[in-house]
Design a protein around this motif. Structure first.
Motif, PDB file in Angstrom:
ATOM      1  N   PRO A  17      48.046  52.697 -53.162  1.00  0.00           N
ATOM      2  CA  PRO A  17      48.128  54.126 -53.526  1.00  0.00           C
ATOM      3  C   PRO A  17      47.509  55.058 -52.485  1.00  0.00           C
ATOM      4  CG  PRO A  17      46.492  52.973 -54.855  1.00  0.00           C
ATOM      5  CD  PRO A  17      47.241  51.923 -54.108  1.00  0.00           C
ATOM      6  N   LYS A  18      46.582  54.544 -51.681  1.00  0.00           N
ATOM      7  CA  LYS A  18      45.957  55.387 -50.658  1.00  0.00           C
ATOM      8  C   LYS A  18      46.838  55.527 -49.419  1.00  0.00           C
ATOM      9  CE  LYS A  18      41.112  54.565 -51.894  1.00  0.00           C
ATOM     10  NZ  LYS A  18      39.791  54.084 -51.400  1.00  0.00           N
ATOM     11  N   GLU A  19      47.490  54.419 -49.033  1.00  0.00           N
ATOM     12  CA  GLU A  19      48.266  54.461 -47.797  1.00  0.00           C
ATOM     13  C   GLU A  19      49.303  53.347 -47.741  1.00  0.00           C
ATOM     14  OE1 GLU A  19      47.384  54.835 -42.976  1.00  0.00           O
ATOM     15  OE2 GLU A  19      45.990  53.700 -44.235  1.00  0.00           O
ATOM     16  N   VAL A  20      50.473  53.688 -47.228  1.00  0.00           N
ATOM     17  CA  VAL A  20      51.465  52.699 -46.809  1.00  0.00           C
ATOM     18  C   VAL A  20      51.500  52.765 -45.291  1.00  0.00           C
ATOM     19  CG1 VAL A  20      53.913  52.118 -46.703  1.00  0.00           C
ATOM     20  CG2 VAL A  20      52.872  52.712 -48.892  1.00  0.00           C
ATOM     21  N   LYS A  21      51.218  51.617 -44.634  1.00  0.00           N
ATOM     22  CA  LYS A  21      51.103  51.611 -43.181  1.00  0.00           C
ATOM     23  C   LYS A  21      51.891  50.451 -42.589  1.00  0.00           C
ATOM     24  CE  LYS A  21      47.733  52.075 -39.433  1.00  0.00           C
ATOM     25  NZ  LYS A  21      46.340  52.421 -39.090  1.00  0.00           N
ATOM     26  N   ALA A  22      52.581  50.724 -41.492  1.00  0.00           N
ATOM     27  CA  ALA A  22      53.342  49.696 -40.768  1.00  0.00           C
ATOM     28  C   ALA A  22      52.563  49.250 -39.540  1.00  0.00           C
ATOM     29  CB  ALA A  22      54.702  50.247 -40.355  1.00  0.00           C
ATOM     30  N   TRP A  23      52.641  47.943 -39.255  1.00  0.00           N
ATOM     31  CA  TRP A  23      51.947  47.357 -38.109  1.00  0.00           C
ATOM     32  C   TRP A  23      52.945  46.530 -37.308  1.00  0.00           C
ATOM     33  CZ3 TRP A  23      46.682  48.497 -37.904  1.00  0.00           C
ATOM     34  CH2 TRP A  23      46.121  48.979 -39.102  1.00  0.00           C
ATOM     35  N   ASP A  40      62.152  53.441 -40.129  1.00  0.00           N
ATOM     36  CA  ASP A  40      62.323  52.144 -40.796  1.00  0.00           C
ATOM     37  C   ASP A  40      62.631  52.408 -42.260  1.00  0.00           C
ATOM     38  OD1 ASP A  40      62.039  49.602 -41.960  1.00  0.00           O
ATOM     39  OD2 ASP A  40      60.538  48.995 -40.487  1.00  0.00           O
ATOM     40  N   VAL A  41      63.829  52.061 -42.689  1.00  0.00           N
ATOM     41  CA  VAL A  41      64.235  52.313 -44.074  1.00  0.00           C
ATOM     42  C   VAL A  41      63.332  51.583 -45.056  1.00  0.00           C
ATOM     43  CG1 VAL A  41      65.906  50.409 -44.172  1.00  0.00           C
ATOM     44  CG2 VAL A  41      66.236  52.446 -45.602  1.00  0.00           C
ATOM     45  N   ARG A  42      62.748  50.462 -44.634  1.00  0.00           N
ATOM     46  CA  ARG A  42      61.832  49.730 -45.514  1.00  0.00           C
ATOM     47  C   ARG A  42      60.609  50.578 -45.833  1.00  0.00           C
ATOM     48  NH1 ARG A  42      61.326  44.405 -41.868  1.00  0.00           N
ATOM     49  NH2 ARG A  42      60.777  46.098 -40.441  1.00  0.00           N
ATOM     50  N   MET A  43      60.136  51.307 -44.821  1.00  0.00           N
ATOM     51  CA  MET A  43      58.998  52.205 -45.011  1.00  0.00           C
ATOM     52  C   MET A  43      59.334  53.264 -46.066  1.00  0.00           C
ATOM     53  SD  MET A  43      55.989  52.513 -43.388  1.00  0.00           S
ATOM     54  CE  MET A  43      54.699  53.721 -43.077  1.00  0.00           C
ATOM     55  N   ASP A  44      60.518  53.838 -45.962  1.00  0.00           N
ATOM     56  CA  ASP A  44      60.943  54.860 -46.918  1.00  0.00           C
ATOM     57  C   ASP A  44      60.955  54.305 -48.340  1.00  0.00           C
ATOM     58  OD1 ASP A  44      61.320  56.466 -44.699  1.00  0.00           O
ATOM     59  OD2 ASP A  44      63.468  56.047 -44.561  1.00  0.00           O
ATOM     60  N   ASN A  45      61.463  53.096 -48.509  1.00  0.00           N
ATOM     61  CA  ASN A  45      61.534  52.495 -49.840  1.00  0.00           C
ATOM     62  C   ASN A  45      60.152  52.145 -50.390  1.00  0.00           C
ATOM     63  OD1 ASN A  45      64.357  52.633 -50.014  1.00  0.00           O
ATOM     64  ND2 ASN A  45      64.614  50.703 -48.912  1.00  0.00           N
ATOM     65  N   LEU A  46      59.254  51.689 -49.512  1.00  0.00           N
ATOM     66  CA  LEU A  46      57.900  51.362 -49.955  1.00  0.00           C
ATOM     67  C   LEU A  46      57.134  52.610 -50.382  1.00  0.00           C
ATOM     68  CD1 LEU A  46      56.959  48.663 -47.284  1.00  0.00           C
ATOM     69  CD2 LEU A  46      57.416  48.276 -49.714  1.00  0.00           C
ATOM     70  N   VAL A  47      57.393  53.709 -49.714  1.00  0.00           N
ATOM     71  CA  VAL A  47      56.762  54.979 -50.093  1.00  0.00           C
ATOM     72  C   VAL A  47      57.226  55.392 -51.494  1.00  0.00           C
ATOM     73  CG1 VAL A  47      56.725  57.459 -49.573  1.00  0.00           C
ATOM     74  CG2 VAL A  47      56.354  55.791 -47.757  1.00  0.00           C
ATOM     75  N   LYS A  48      58.496  55.193 -51.795  1.00  0.00           N
ATOM     76  CA  LYS A  48      59.009  55.516 -53.134  1.00  0.00           C
ATOM     77  C   LYS A  48      58.342  54.649 -54.200  1.00  0.00           C
ATOM     78  CE  LYS A  48      63.564  56.912 -51.405  1.00  0.00           C
ATOM     79  NZ  LYS A  48      65.003  56.530 -51.306  1.00  0.00           N
TER      80      LYS A  48
END
Length: 365
Positions: free
Chosen positions: A289-295, A48-56
């Motif tokens: 800052p601890k975690e980016v998680k998709a549900w 998921d490209v959105r996940m990649d951007n949120l991690v950045k």
């Protein structure tokens, strides 16, 4: 868990090869029927490209994407509904999945034996679907017999159940999958759900082609598309050999490889996207800052029930949802900037979570 998808098809159509490619789970893929005796299960992250951007943006210590579970169900054959080829065992595995990926052989290769001697997508699809329908007919006829006996008492409920079951039987006898049955009342929905029919699952067809036909669909693919079009089903065209190459590549090299092939996304990505559409699924995120998680949840899920995916206590003590739209944080670059612009949405129990929402749930228990 995103969703659970069973891979079905005749022996030697490329099911296990595709499964190996997209899960790297090492399932057997020998050139003979029934090499897969038990269902192989592989869980893979959903790209998921959105996940990649949120991690950045958040630079979290931990990244947790949502996932898809593939179940490689051994090749069915004609007579499976009567137990041929370990059919009863394999059919029981189908009951446990949310959706079906029906792999259809659309390539010629004299080195890969076809169980029926020739490549014929229409025949192959009809064999698999006929076996599933025959098994469902056994279930429906048993329930119909019970309902008709009870209806003799004059009870209107049992009469209505019997009428609905008779309609389902006629539908199946017409060679159509139960997933295309139209229900009219909540009572019919309940009867249908309690049947647990094999063919009452969303289905997509995966046309397995050779490399030269990945972008130039051959006549076999057109046959599959024509069959799917009659019911509005989806078709994904994939090449198992290419999927295997992609699976072996570092993630960063895959996009360039796909570009060279002239395709936008891999077969796995297509299956995931079509699977989400089949099951009416969406993704929301929890970020920090601890975690980016998709549900993953069903479209139309209220905020408290979405919170329950994280923990039952959050659903039970739900106060409100603080929501940031993905488009807003992507445009502004930080959570702080979004809040400064007044774009943080405060939502109550009636709010339906939308695809891409970044959520923080307030609760008290």
């Amino acid at each position: 868990m995103g969703f659970n998808c069973g891979i079905v098809g005749l022996p030697n159509v490329g099911k296990s090869t595709l499964f190996n490619a997209i899960t790297a789970a090492g399932a057997a893929a020998e050139n003979y029927p029934f090499c897969t005796i038990d269902p192989n299960v592989g869980i893979v992250p959903v790209p998921d490209v959105r996940m990649d951007n949120l991690v950045k943006i958040y630079k979290p210590a931990k990244i947790t994407p949502t996932s898809i579970e593939f179940v490689d169900i051994a090749g069915l054959v004609k007579g499976a509904s009567k137990g041929e080829g370990l059919g009863n065992q394999f059919l029981s595995h189908i009951r446990e999945v949310d959706a079906l990926c029906h792999v259809v052989r659309c390539f010629e290769d004299e080195n890969v034996i076809h169980v029926d001697g020739s490549v014929n997508p229409k025949r192959d699809i009809e064999i698999i679907e006929a076996e599933l329908i025959l098994k469902d007919l056994e279930t429906v006829e048993k329930k119909l017999s019970e309902a008709e006996k009870r209806a003799k008492s004059g009870d209107k409920k049992y009469r209505a159940d019997a009428d609905f079951l008779a309609m389902v039987r006629e539908h199946l006898l017409g060679g159509r999958l139960a997933v295309y049955v139209k229900t009219q009342t909540p009572e019919e929905d309940t009867v249908r759900r309690d049947l647990h029919l094999l063919t009452d699952k969303p289905i997509m067809y995966i046309a397995n082609v050779d490399e030269k036909h990945l972008n130039a669909a051959n006549g076999y693919v057109q046959e599959v598309r024509a069959i799917a079009a009659k019911e509005g089903a989806k078709v994904v065209v994939a090449c198992t050999k290419i999927e295997a190459e992609i699976a072996a590549m570092p993630y960063g090299e895959r996009e360039e490889f796909l570009h060279e092939l002239g395709v936008k996304e891999s077969g796995l990505d297509q299956v995931i996207h079509e699977g989400y559409a089949l099951l009416n699924l969406i993704t929301f995120f929890t970020c920090g800052p601890k975690e980016v998680k998709a549900w993953t949840i069903r479209k139309g899920t209220p905020a408290p029930q979405a919170a329950g995916e994280i923990h039952s206590d959050i659903e039970r003590g739900f106060i409100r949802a603080e929501v940031i739209k993905y488009a807003d944080i992507l445009a502004l670059g930080s959570e702080h900037a979004v809040k400064e612009k007044g774009l943080l949405h405060i939502e109550g129990k009636e709010y339906l979570i939308e695809d891409g929402d970044l959520t923080f749930f307030r609760f008290n228990v």
